[in-house]
Design a protein around this motif. Structure first.
Motif, PDB file in Angstrom:
ATOM      1  N   GLU A  89       1.009   0.115 -11.686  1.00  0.00           N
ATOM      2  CA  GLU A  89      -0.104   0.509 -12.551  1.00  0.00           C
ATOM      3  C   GLU A  89      -1.438  -0.071 -12.097  1.00  0.00           C
ATOM      4  N   ILE A  90      -1.411  -1.186 -11.392  1.00  0.00           N
ATOM      5  CA  ILE A  90      -2.663  -1.783 -10.913  1.00  0.00           C
ATOM      6  C   ILE A  90      -3.055  -1.262  -9.527  1.00  0.00           C
ATOM      7  N   GLY A  91      -2.272  -0.311  -8.998  1.00  0.00           N
ATOM      8  CA  GLY A  91      -2.584   0.256  -7.685  1.00  0.00           C
ATOM      9  C   GLY A  91      -2.057  -0.567  -6.527  1.00  0.00           C
ATOM     10  N   PHE A  92      -0.895  -1.172  -6.706  1.00  0.00           N
ATOM     11  CA  PHE A  92      -0.293  -2.045  -5.708  1.00  0.00           C
ATOM     12  C   PHE A  92      -0.282  -1.423  -4.312  1.00  0.00           C
ATOM     13  N   ASP A  93       0.167  -0.185  -4.207  1.00  0.00           N
ATOM     14  CA  ASP A  93       0.234   0.482  -2.899  1.00  0.00           C
ATOM     15  C   ASP A  93      -1.132   0.574  -2.228  1.00  0.00           C
ATOM     16  N   GLU A  94      -2.169   0.832  -3.020  1.00  0.00           N
ATOM     17  CA  GLU A  94      -3.515   0.936  -2.450  1.00  0.00           C
ATOM     18  C   GLU A  94      -3.971  -0.393  -1.857  1.00  0.00           C
ATOM     19  N   TYR A  95      -3.562  -1.473  -2.479  1.00  0.00           N
ATOM     20  CA  TYR A  95      -3.905  -2.794  -1.950  1.00  0.00           C
ATOM     21  C   TYR A  95      -3.142  -3.079  -0.661  1.00  0.00           C
ATOM     22  N   ILE A  96      -1.818  -2.998  -0.725  1.00  0.00           N
ATOM     23  CA  ILE A  96      -1.022  -3.468   0.411  1.00  0.00           C
ATOM     24  C   ILE A  96      -1.056  -2.541   1.618  1.00  0.00           C
ATOM     25  N   PHE A  97      -1.440  -1.294   1.408  1.00  0.00           N
ATOM     26  CA  PHE A  97      -1.552  -0.377   2.545  1.00  0.00           C
ATOM     27  C   PHE A  97      -3.018  -0.157   2.935  1.00  0.00           C
ATOM     28  N   SER A  98      -3.848  -1.162   2.650  1.00  0.00           N
ATOM     29  CA  SER A  98      -5.267  -1.099   3.011  1.00  0.00           C
ATOM     30  C   SER A  98      -5.499  -1.927   4.277  1.00  0.00           C
ATOM     31  N   ASN A  99      -6.758  -2.116   4.622  1.00  0.00           N
ATOM     32  CA  ASN A  99      -7.108  -2.930   5.782  1.00  0.00           C
ATOM     33  C   ASN A  99      -7.318  -4.397   5.426  1.00  0.00           C
ATOM     34  N   GLY A 100      -7.039  -4.752   4.172  1.00  0.00           N
ATOM     35  CA  GLY A 100      -7.156  -6.142   3.766  1.00  0.00           C
ATOM     36  C   GLY A 100      -5.874  -6.900   4.057  1.00  0.00           C
ATOM     37  N   VAL A 101      -5.899  -8.199   3.774  1.00  0.00           N
ATOM     38  CA  VAL A 101      -4.715  -9.039   3.876  1.00  0.00           C
ATOM     39  C   VAL A 101      -4.198  -9.245   2.455  1.00  0.00           C
ATOM     40  N   SER A 102      -2.930  -8.934   2.230  1.00  0.00           N
ATOM     41  CA  SER A 102      -2.315  -9.115   0.918  1.00  0.00           C
ATOM     42  C   SER A 102      -1.396 -10.322   0.948  1.00  0.00           C
ATOM     43  N   ILE A 103      -1.643 -11.252   0.032  1.00  0.00           N
ATOM     44  CA  ILE A 103      -0.761 -12.403  -0.136  1.00  0.00           C
ATOM     45  C   ILE A 103      -0.110 -12.255  -1.495  1.00  0.00           C
ATOM     46  N   ILE A 104       1.214 -12.265  -1.516  1.00  0.00           N
ATOM     47  CA  ILE A 104       1.953 -12.036  -2.758  1.00  0.00           C
ATOM     48  C   ILE A 104       2.778 -13.273  -3.080  1.00  0.00           C
ATOM     49  N   GLU A 105       2.301 -14.060  -4.069  1.00  0.00           N
ATOM     50  CA  GLU A 105       3.070 -15.212  -4.530  1.00  0.00           C
ATOM     51  C   GLU A 105       4.185 -14.717  -5.440  1.00  0.00           C
ATOM     52  N   TRP A 106       5.347 -15.347  -5.351  1.00  0.00           N
ATOM     53  CA  TRP A 106       6.553 -14.961  -6.102  1.00  0.00           C
ATOM     54  C   TRP A 106       7.035 -13.581  -5.671  1.00  0.00           C
ATOM     55  N   ALA A 107       6.863 -13.247  -4.409  1.00  0.00           N
ATOM     56  CA  ALA A 107       7.229 -11.925  -3.897  1.00  0.00           C
ATOM     57  C   ALA A 107       8.698 -11.599  -4.128  1.00  0.00           C
ATOM     58  N   ASN A 108       9.536 -12.617  -4.253  1.00  0.00           N
ATOM     59  CA  ASN A 108      10.960 -12.376  -4.504  1.00  0.00           C
ATOM     60  C   ASN A 108      11.182 -11.662  -5.830  1.00  0.00           C
ATOM     61  N   TYR A 109      10.211 -11.679  -6.750  1.00  0.00           N
ATOM     62  CA  TYR A 109      10.341 -10.997  -8.039  1.00  0.00           C
ATOM     63  C   TYR A 109      10.184  -9.484  -7.897  1.00  0.00           C
ATOM     64  N   ILE A 110       9.553  -9.056  -6.823  1.00  0.00           N
ATOM     65  CA  ILE A 110       9.340  -7.613  -6.619  1.00  0.00           C
ATOM     66  C   ILE A 110       9.853  -7.190  -5.244  1.00  0.00           C
ATOM     67  N   GLU A 111      10.917  -7.802  -4.811  1.00  0.00           N
ATOM     68  CA  GLU A 111      11.477  -7.588  -3.469  1.00  0.00           C
ATOM     69  C   GLU A 111      11.609  -6.106  -3.110  1.00  0.00           C
ATOM     70  N   SER A 112      12.019  -5.288  -4.067  1.00  0.00           N
ATOM     71  CA  SER A 112      12.250  -3.868  -3.779  1.00  0.00           C
ATOM     72  C   SER A 112      10.953  -3.111  -3.472  1.00  0.00           C
ATOM     73  N   LEU A 113       9.810  -3.684  -3.815  1.00  0.00           N
ATOM     74  CA  LEU A 113       8.528  -3.018  -3.584  1.00  0.00           C
ATOM     75  C   LEU A 113       7.845  -3.450  -2.286  1.00  0.00           C
ATOM     76  N   ILE A 114       8.380  -4.477  -1.650  1.00  0.00           N
ATOM     77  CA  ILE A 114       7.754  -5.030  -0.452  1.00  0.00           C
ATOM     78  C   ILE A 114       8.122  -4.172   0.761  1.00  0.00           C
ATOM     79  N   PRO A 115       7.118  -3.768   1.546  1.00  0.00           N
ATOM     80  CA  PRO A 115       7.422  -3.009   2.764  1.00  0.00           C
ATOM     81  C   PRO A 115       8.314  -3.827   3.708  1.00  0.00           C
ATOM     82  N   GLU A 116       9.088  -3.129   4.499  1.00  0.00           N
ATOM     83  CA  GLU A 116      10.018  -3.785   5.419  1.00  0.00           C
ATOM     84  C   GLU A 116       9.295  -4.745   6.363  1.00  0.00           C
ATOM     85  N   GLU A 117       8.123  -4.324   6.835  1.00  0.00           N
ATOM     86  CA  GLU A 117       7.355  -5.156   7.758  1.00  0.00           C
ATOM     87  C   GLU A 117       6.426  -6.063   6.960  1.00  0.00           C
TER      88      GLU A 117
END
Length: 153
Positions: A89-117
């Protein structure tokens, strides 16, 4: 690749060295217990990206954006995310597939949403060795993160 850090300063320095090597579109997943140093590492990465803003944990807002560095930084804290749809809902895909650097704390909580690379960083407290001793493991997933081989404290 594993590092043992003995202080907050060494955690910041390791983060800074990571940030200096970051490229547009990098996704950095940071995991570890409460108080392990995730936000300090993130502050260091921001320093390496030349971000001039004060870095704070976005615990209640999910994401903070910083655009004062050489690359835009998106700092996520998904500790309070109850449902993966909430992050979309906050536009996660737009952030992580942009030209910025995305740092995700507690990424293990959303493991299924994290790109393979991505670059996974795990922080672990070593209180039996001392209050500020941490083991920090860098696990690159994808060739784009081969730069971790160059990182030093």
């Amino acid at each position: 690749m594993k590092f043992v850090v003995n202080s907050v300063e060494e955690t910041l320095n390791l983060g800074k060295n990571i940030g200096k090597l970051c490229n547009p579109g990098d996704i950095i997943c940071v995991v570890g217990d409460l108080g392990a140093g995730k936000t300090h590492l993130t502050k260091g990465i921001a320093m390496g990206l030349d971000v001039k803003d004060h870095i704070t944990s976005p615990t209640f807002t999910i994401v903070n954006e910083y655009d004062s560095g050489r690359l835009k930084l998106y700092h996520f804290d998904v500790y309070r995310v109850n449902d993966p749809d909430e992050i979309y809902e906050i536009g996660f895909d737009e952030y992580i597939f942009s030209n910025g650097v995305s740092i995700i704390e507690w990424a293990n909580y959303i493991e299924s949403l994290i790109p393979e690379e991505h670059l996974r960083i795990t922080l672990q407290k070593n209180v039996d060795l001392g209050e500020n001793i941490r083991t920090i493991e860098l696990l690159p997933k994808g060739k784009r993160y081969d730069y971790v081989k160059e990182i030093k404290i």
